[in-house]
Design a protein around this motif. Structure first.
Motif, PDB file in Angstrom:
ATOM      1  N   ALA A  63       0.847  -1.198   0.000  1.00 35.17           N
ATOM      2  CA  ALA A  63       0.000   0.000   0.000  1.00 35.17           C
ATOM      3  C   ALA A  63       0.876   1.238   0.000  1.00 35.17           C
ATOM      4  O   ALA A  63       1.776   1.369   0.830  1.00 35.17           O
ATOM      5  N   LEU A  64       0.601   2.138  -0.936  1.00 34.13           N
ATOM      6  CA  LEU A  64       1.285   3.424  -1.009  1.00 34.13           C
ATOM      7  C   LEU A  64       0.402   4.475  -0.354  1.00 34.13           C
ATOM      8  O   LEU A  64      -0.750   4.656  -0.757  1.00 34.13           O
ATOM      9  N   ILE A  65       0.918   5.155   0.648  1.00 29.44           N
ATOM     10  CA  ILE A  65       0.174   6.226   1.295  1.00 29.44           C
ATOM     11  C   ILE A  65       0.978   7.511   1.207  1.00 29.44           C
ATOM     12  O   ILE A  65       2.188   7.499   0.964  1.00 29.44           O
ATOM     13  N   GLY A  66       0.297   8.622   1.422  1.00 31.47           N
ATOM     14  CA  GLY A  66       0.968   9.918   1.360  1.00 31.47           C
ATOM     15  C   GLY A  66      -0.001  10.972   0.878  1.00 31.47           C
ATOM     16  O   GLY A  66      -1.073  10.671   0.342  1.00 31.47           O
ATOM     17  N   ALA A  67       0.370  12.209   1.074  1.00 33.74           N
ATOM     18  CA  ALA A  67      -0.489  13.320   0.672  1.00 33.74           C
ATOM     19  C   ALA A  67      -0.610  13.382  -0.846  1.00 33.74           C
ATOM     20  O   ALA A  67       0.204  12.825  -1.581  1.00 33.74           O
ATOM     21  N   SER A  68      -1.635  14.086  -1.314  1.00 31.34           N
ATOM     22  CA  SER A  68      -1.770  14.313  -2.750  1.00 31.34           C
ATOM     23  C   SER A  68      -0.517  15.032  -3.262  1.00 31.34           C
ATOM     24  O   SER A  68      -0.020  15.959  -2.619  1.00 31.34           O
ATOM     25  N   GLY A  69       0.001  14.564  -4.399  1.00 24.01           N
ATOM     26  CA  GLY A  69       1.215  15.141  -4.948  1.00 24.01           C
ATOM     27  C   GLY A  69       2.492  14.503  -4.463  1.00 24.01           C
ATOM     28  O   GLY A  69       3.586  14.938  -4.842  1.00 24.01           O
ATOM     29  N   SER A  70       2.371  13.450  -3.658  1.00 23.66           N
ATOM     30  CA  SER A  70       3.571  12.809  -3.116  1.00 23.66           C
ATOM     31  C   SER A  70       4.234  11.870  -4.116  1.00 23.66           C
ATOM     32  O   SER A  70       5.362  11.428  -3.892  1.00 23.66           O
ATOM     33  N   GLY A  71       3.514  11.531  -5.200  1.00 22.17           N
ATOM     34  CA  GLY A  71       4.112  10.681  -6.235  1.00 22.17           C
ATOM     35  C   GLY A  71       3.483   9.315  -6.385  1.00 22.17           C
ATOM     36  O   GLY A  71       3.935   8.514  -7.205  1.00 22.17           O
ATOM     37  N   LYS A  72       2.420   9.026  -5.638  1.00 23.53           N
ATOM     38  CA  LYS A  72       1.822   7.687  -5.663  1.00 23.53           C
ATOM     39  C   LYS A  72       1.303   7.316  -7.049  1.00 23.53           C
ATOM     40  O   LYS A  72       1.649   6.270  -7.605  1.00 23.53           O
ATOM     41  N   SER A  73       0.449   8.164  -7.606  1.00 27.43           N
ATOM     42  CA  SER A  73      -0.139   7.865  -8.911  1.00 27.43           C
ATOM     43  C   SER A  73       0.917   7.871 -10.002  1.00 27.43           C
ATOM     44  O   SER A  73       0.886   7.031 -10.923  1.00 27.43           O
ATOM     45  N   THR A  74       1.864   8.794  -9.936  1.00 25.50           N
ATOM     46  CA  THR A  74       2.923   8.853 -10.934  1.00 25.50           C
ATOM     47  C   THR A  74       3.755   7.581 -10.910  1.00 25.50           C
ATOM     48  O   THR A  74       4.138   7.046 -11.963  1.00 25.50           O
ATOM     49  N   LEU A  75       4.030   7.064  -9.718  1.00 28.28           N
ATOM     50  CA  LEU A  75       4.774   5.816  -9.605  1.00 28.28           C
ATOM     51  C   LEU A  75       4.043   4.685 -10.321  1.00 28.28           C
ATOM     52  O   LEU A  75       4.640   3.937 -11.106  1.00 28.28           O
ATOM     53  N   LEU A  76       2.743   4.542 -10.070  1.00 31.65           N
ATOM     54  CA  LEU A  76       1.976   3.477 -10.708  1.00 31.65           C
ATOM     55  C   LEU A  76       1.951   3.648 -12.222  1.00 31.65           C
ATOM     56  O   LEU A  76       2.065   2.672 -12.971  1.00 31.65           O
ATOM     57  N   ARG A  77       1.799   4.867 -12.681  1.00 33.12           N
ATOM     58  CA  ARG A  77       1.768   5.121 -14.119  1.00 33.12           C
ATOM     59  C   ARG A  77       3.128   4.818 -14.764  1.00 33.12           C
ATOM     60  O   ARG A  77       3.186   4.333 -15.899  1.00 33.12           O
ATOM     61  N   CYS A  78       4.208   5.087 -14.050  1.00 33.66           N
ATOM     62  CA  CYS A  78       5.535   4.757 -14.573  1.00 33.66           C
ATOM     63  C   CYS A  78       5.725   3.245 -14.649  1.00 33.66           C
ATOM     64  O   CYS A  78       6.284   2.733 -15.630  1.00 33.66           O
ATOM     65  N   VAL A  79       5.271   2.524 -13.628  1.00 38.00           N
ATOM     66  CA  VAL A  79       5.391   1.063 -13.647  1.00 38.00           C
ATOM     67  C   VAL A  79       4.622   0.481 -14.835  1.00 38.00           C
ATOM     68  O   VAL A  79       5.069  -0.474 -15.475  1.00 38.00           O
ATOM     69  N   ASN A  80       3.472   1.072 -15.162  1.00 38.95           N
ATOM     70  CA  ASN A  80       2.664   0.593 -16.282  1.00 38.95           C
ATOM     71  C   ASN A  80       3.107   1.211 -17.619  1.00 38.95           C
ATOM     72  O   ASN A  80       2.444   1.039 -18.634  1.00 38.95           O
ATOM     73  N   LEU A  81       4.225   1.928 -17.587  1.00 39.36           N
ATOM     74  CA  LEU A  81       4.818   2.545 -18.777  1.00 39.36           C
ATOM     75  C   LEU A  81       3.891   3.542 -19.460  1.00 39.36           C
ATOM     76  O   LEU A  81       3.950   3.739 -20.683  1.00 39.36           O
ATOM     77  N   LEU A  82       3.057   4.192 -18.654  1.00 39.88           N
ATOM     78  CA  LEU A  82       2.223   5.271 -19.170  1.00 39.88           C
ATOM     79  C   LEU A  82       2.942   6.611 -19.079  1.00 39.88           C
ATOM     80  O   LEU A  82       2.509   7.592 -19.691  1.00 39.88           O
TER      81      LEU A  82
END
Length: 277
Positions: A63-82
């Motif tokens: 589970a990735l937690i953290g405030a908005s803008g901490s990089g959670k969604s960007t990390l997932l998108r990078c893993v999926n090569l988006l």
């Protein structure tokens, strides 16, 4: 600081990827599935991922937690090569999928991703939404794809909605269809990006129940979430992200109840003040 557990929504249906997908609920972590090293990503000169490291083992839920803008969604998108990295490497089952020349479509056949918004095609029925990728990307026959789709929909209690269109479904039902669509390709890794954030509170439970069942079936998952109680219940490891880095990681009880880093303690204190933990 002792987070309250999320109320149990019930045992729910068996929604995992099938009897051959994994060893079941008592399986411990297996071989390494995902390895991220030194990930760096910028948007318009702003650093969003700053040398981030992450490792996920087979059957593990992170589970990735953290405030908005901490990089959670960007990390997932990078893993999926988006998103394209500026630096660092991503490996899936030991293969570097971030290397130049890698075909992202082939990689995505092994990764399922579910977004905050359901992203269902409004002009397609539920069945056609679920079978589109298996037929067009994996070249499965319509009969094979539909058999698999109906099996999954039945297991999540949506068999009767196979011919319905997305606008005839509740938000919770649409998100469950989106998860089923990701499972239809039998992914090696499932990425879930704040999948309950767009739902009304009364619909959150049915989606969380589905994720509990996926964990019980041994699905390897990385999920970004604001549901701290749920993260404590379902995750094997919690990673707190801040300014594009993993500031603290460990078992849920340690990170959420006894954090060692001042920034983690500050974040959780704010969550408690907002009555979200």
């Amino acid at each position: 600081m002792d987070p309250k557990p999320t109320p149990t929504a019930g045992p729910g249906p068996n929604v995992g990827p099938g009897p051959n997908a994994g060893p079941g609920p008592n399986a411990g972590p297996g071989p390494e599935v995902l390895r991220c090293r030194g990930l760096r990503k910028e948007f318009g000169g702003q650093v969003v991922l700053d040398g981030l490291d992450l490792t996920v083992a087979e059957h593990q839920v992170v589970a990735l937690i953290g405030a908005s803008g901490s990089g959670k969604s960007t990390l997932l998108r990078c893993v999926n090569l988006l998103e394209e990295l500026h630096d660092g490497t991503i490996e899936l089952d030991g293969e570097e999928i971030s290397a130049p020349g890698i075909d992202p479509d082939k990689v995505r056949r092994r990764i399922g991703m579910v977004f905050q918004s359901y992203n269902l095609f409004p002009h397609l029925s539920v069945l056609d939404n679920v079978t589109l990728a298996p037929r067009r990307v994996h070249r499965r026959s319509r009969a094979e794809a539909e058999t698999r789709a109906r099996e999954l929909l039945d297991r999540v209690g949506l068999a009767a909605k196979a011919d319905a269109y997305p606008d005839r479904l509740s938000g919770g039902q649409q998100q469950r269809v989106a998860i089923v669509r990701a499972l239809a390709n039998s992914p090696r890794l499932l990425l879930l990006d704040e999948v309950t954030s767009a739902l009304d509170p009364e619909l959150v439970g049915e989606v969380l129940t589905m994720i509990r069942d996926l964990k019980a079936e041994g699905m390897t998952m990385v999920l970004a979430t604001h549901e701290m109680g749920f993260a404590r219940e379902v995750a094997d490891q919690v990673c707190f992200l801040d300014a594009g880095r993993v500031v603290e990681s460990g078992p849920p009880e340690q990170v959420l109840a006894h954090p060692t880093q001042p920034r983690t303690r500050q974040f959780l204190a704010r969550i408690i003040e907002a009555n979200r933990l």
